[in-house]
Design a protein around this motif. Structure first.
Motif, PDB file in Angstrom:
ATOM      1  N   ASN A 144      22.980   8.063   2.905  1.00  0.00           N
ATOM      2  CA  ASN A 144      22.042   8.635   1.931  1.00  0.00           C
ATOM      3  C   ASN A 144      21.353   7.533   1.131  1.00  0.00           C
ATOM      4  OD1 ASN A 144      22.731  11.227   2.684  1.00  0.00           O
ATOM      5  ND2 ASN A 144      24.017  11.631   0.910  1.00  0.00           N
ATOM      6  N   ARG A 145      22.150   6.549   0.697  1.00  0.00           N
ATOM      7  CA  ARG A 145      21.590   5.460  -0.113  1.00  0.00           C
ATOM      8  C   ARG A 145      20.652   4.584   0.713  1.00  0.00           C
ATOM      9  NH1 ARG A 145      25.303   1.432  -3.763  1.00  0.00           N
ATOM     10  NH2 ARG A 145      25.593   0.254  -1.821  1.00  0.00           N
ATOM     11  N   VAL A 147      18.701   5.365   3.156  1.00  0.00           N
ATOM     12  CA  VAL A 147      17.409   5.976   3.510  1.00  0.00           C
ATOM     13  C   VAL A 147      16.749   6.648   2.297  1.00  0.00           C
ATOM     14  CG1 VAL A 147      18.083   6.323   5.912  1.00  0.00           C
ATOM     15  CG2 VAL A 147      18.465   8.163   4.256  1.00  0.00           C
ATOM     16  N   ALA A 148      17.234   6.327   1.110  1.00  0.00           N
ATOM     17  CA  ALA A 148      16.727   6.984  -0.109  1.00  0.00           C
ATOM     18  C   ALA A 148      15.238   6.743  -0.325  1.00  0.00           C
ATOM     19  CB  ALA A 148      17.525   6.514  -1.321  1.00  0.00           C
ATOM     20  N   ASP A 149      14.713   5.616   0.158  1.00  0.00           N
ATOM     21  CA  ASP A 149      13.300   5.302  -0.067  1.00  0.00           C
ATOM     22  C   ASP A 149      12.382   5.967   0.953  1.00  0.00           C
ATOM     23  OD1 ASP A 149      14.067   3.839   2.125  1.00  0.00           O
ATOM     24  OD2 ASP A 149      13.197   1.936   1.455  1.00  0.00           O
ATOM     25  N   ARG A 150      12.915   6.800   1.833  1.00  0.00           N
ATOM     26  CA  ARG A 150      12.112   7.450   2.855  1.00  0.00           C
ATOM     27  C   ARG A 150      11.713   8.879   2.485  1.00  0.00           C
ATOM     28  NH1 ARG A 150      10.944   6.012   7.749  1.00  0.00           N
ATOM     29  NH2 ARG A 150      11.325   3.838   8.298  1.00  0.00           N
ATOM     30  N   TRP A 151      11.965   9.276   1.254  1.00  0.00           N
ATOM     31  CA  TRP A 151      11.614  10.638   0.829  1.00  0.00           C
ATOM     32  C   TRP A 151      10.340  10.610  -0.012  1.00  0.00           C
ATOM     33  CZ3 TRP A 151      14.164  14.773   2.709  1.00  0.00           C
ATOM     34  CH2 TRP A 151      15.417  14.551   3.289  1.00  0.00           C
ATOM     35  N   LYS A 152       9.388  11.484   0.326  1.00  0.00           N
ATOM     36  CA  LYS A 152       8.162  11.580  -0.463  1.00  0.00           C
ATOM     37  C   LYS A 152       8.134  12.845  -1.310  1.00  0.00           C
ATOM     38  CE  LYS A 152       5.466  13.570   3.369  1.00  0.00           C
ATOM     39  NZ  LYS A 152       4.289  13.383   4.244  1.00  0.00           N
ATOM     40  N   GLU A 154      10.891  15.498  -3.773  1.00  0.00           N
ATOM     41  CA  GLU A 154      12.203  15.574  -4.400  1.00  0.00           C
ATOM     42  C   GLU A 154      13.054  16.627  -3.691  1.00  0.00           C
ATOM     43  OE1 GLU A 154      12.294  16.108  -8.577  1.00  0.00           O
ATOM     44  OE2 GLU A 154      11.110  14.314  -9.022  1.00  0.00           O
ATOM     45  N   THR A 157      20.226  16.043  -4.674  1.00  0.00           N
ATOM     46  CA  THR A 157      20.834  14.724  -4.607  1.00  0.00           C
ATOM     47  C   THR A 157      22.334  14.826  -4.356  1.00  0.00           C
ATOM     48  OG1 THR A 157      21.072  14.701  -7.020  1.00  0.00           O
ATOM     49  CG2 THR A 157      19.091  13.687  -6.093  1.00  0.00           C
ATOM     50  N   ASN A 162      21.511   9.969  -5.073  1.00  0.00           N
ATOM     51  CA  ASN A 162      20.562   9.694  -3.989  1.00  0.00           C
ATOM     52  C   ASN A 162      20.175  10.989  -3.273  1.00  0.00           C
ATOM     53  OD1 ASN A 162      20.562   6.759  -4.151  1.00  0.00           O
ATOM     54  ND2 ASN A 162      22.675   6.874  -3.411  1.00  0.00           N
ATOM     55  N   ASP A 203      13.157   0.464  11.925  1.00  0.00           N
ATOM     56  CA  ASP A 203      13.986   0.057  10.786  1.00  0.00           C
ATOM     57  C   ASP A 203      15.465   0.386  10.970  1.00  0.00           C
ATOM     58  OD1 ASP A 203      11.682  -0.772   9.557  1.00  0.00           O
ATOM     59  OD2 ASP A 203      11.490   0.987   8.237  1.00  0.00           O
TER      60      ASP A 203
END
Length: 289
Positions: A144-145, A147-152, A154, A157, A162, A203
């Motif tokens: 989860n942590r 790939v946390a930056d792959r969500w556009k 909300e 969590t 995350n 990635d």
């Protein structure tokens, strides 16, 4: 024989690998097998609703005779009939139904109602399976942590704050001794929820490295693990709780676990992608020990 009217008392959440019990019901099953219900048990059963962890290896000892438990599954009864696994027609907690642990024995070894038995679980197999289950949970948090930056958008969590990729994308989970396999669907539904799949394959090695780095840090912390229970009946809610350096995490779970992440040794995750009928599938293989 009379079928029980109360859920089975389960002792495995506390780590128990043995207990004294009384046979409440024993009856033949198809395939030359026997279903045995006890008032209390340390044997972890398979739950048809989420069959990620298999049944414990165990025996029921009656006097000087050991009867091998060839399977152990969740069942339910309305007092008139016993239903097993996926054939259970009602949800857990339904009024008028008892949810029970069904110890399956080979035919020809049918105990009698009222017999006193000793329940004996294979301690080494339990320890290895518990390590695999705990490793599965911490690996999911690390994923989860990573790939946390792959969500556009909300989404809900996890216990560390995350986005809960594991909870949203999970397709299947299989716990084994000293490991687990989790598969995730990266399809249209997940993309609509806001997960960006573009460039994910490129990635993947970086994500895998991030997951393994998080696991190494958490294991080195020796974080404590425990199971919190609302009660000791089969249908009572249970949660896996881990005191990670970033905070306390709780995950609903009916399985068995180790007491500390230090028991996981040197965990390792391998990520891979495949295509199944046009849908990209992410597989996470976790090994511990």
């Amino acid at each position: 024989m009379t079928l029980p009217t109360q859920d089975t008392v389960v002792l495995y959440p506390s780590g128990s690998i043995g207990n004294a019990a009384t046979v409440l019901h024993a009856a033949p099953l198809p395939g030359d097998r026997v279903a045995v219900l006890l008032d209390a048990t340390s044997v972890h059963p398979v739950d048809a609703g989420w069959p990620d962890q298999g049944a414990d290896a165990a025996v029921l000892r009656i006097g000087e005779v050991d009867l091998t438990v060839v399977d152990c599954i969740v069942g339910a009864t309305d007092g008139a009939e016993l239903h097993l696994g996926r054939d259970i027609p009602v949800g857990k907690g339904t009024e008028g139904w008892a949810f029970v642990v069904v110890h399956v024995l080979a035919g020809g070894s049918e105990p009698a109602e009222g017999d006193a038995v000793a329940v004996l679980v294979d301690a080494d197999a339990r320890a290895r399976t518990s390590a695999g289950h705990t490793g599965c949970h911490v690996a999911s948090l690390a994923l989860n942590r990573a790939v946390a930056d792959r969500w556009k958008k909300e989404i809900r969590t996890d216990g560390l704050g995350n986005p809960d990729f594991d909870g949203v994308a999970i397709d299947a989970s299989l716990i084994r001794e000293n490991g687990s396999t989790d598969t995730y669907r990266l399809g249209k539904s997940l993309r609509k929820k806001g997960f960006v799949t573009d460039g994910f394959a490129e990635d993947l090695a970086q994500v895998e490295d991030a997951v393994n780095a998080a696991l190494a840090g958490w294991v080195s912390s020796g974080a404590a693990v425990r199971i919190e229970c609302d009660g000791n009946l089969l249908t009572d809610r249970r949660s896996w709780v881990c005191e990670l350096p970033e905070g306390t995490v709780r995950i609903p779970c009916g399985g068995t676990h180790v007491d500390s992440l230090a028991e996981l040794g040197a965990p390792r995750v391998i990520l891979s992608l495949s295509d199944v009928d046009g849908t990209s599938i992410l597989t996470m293989e976790t090994s511990v020990g």
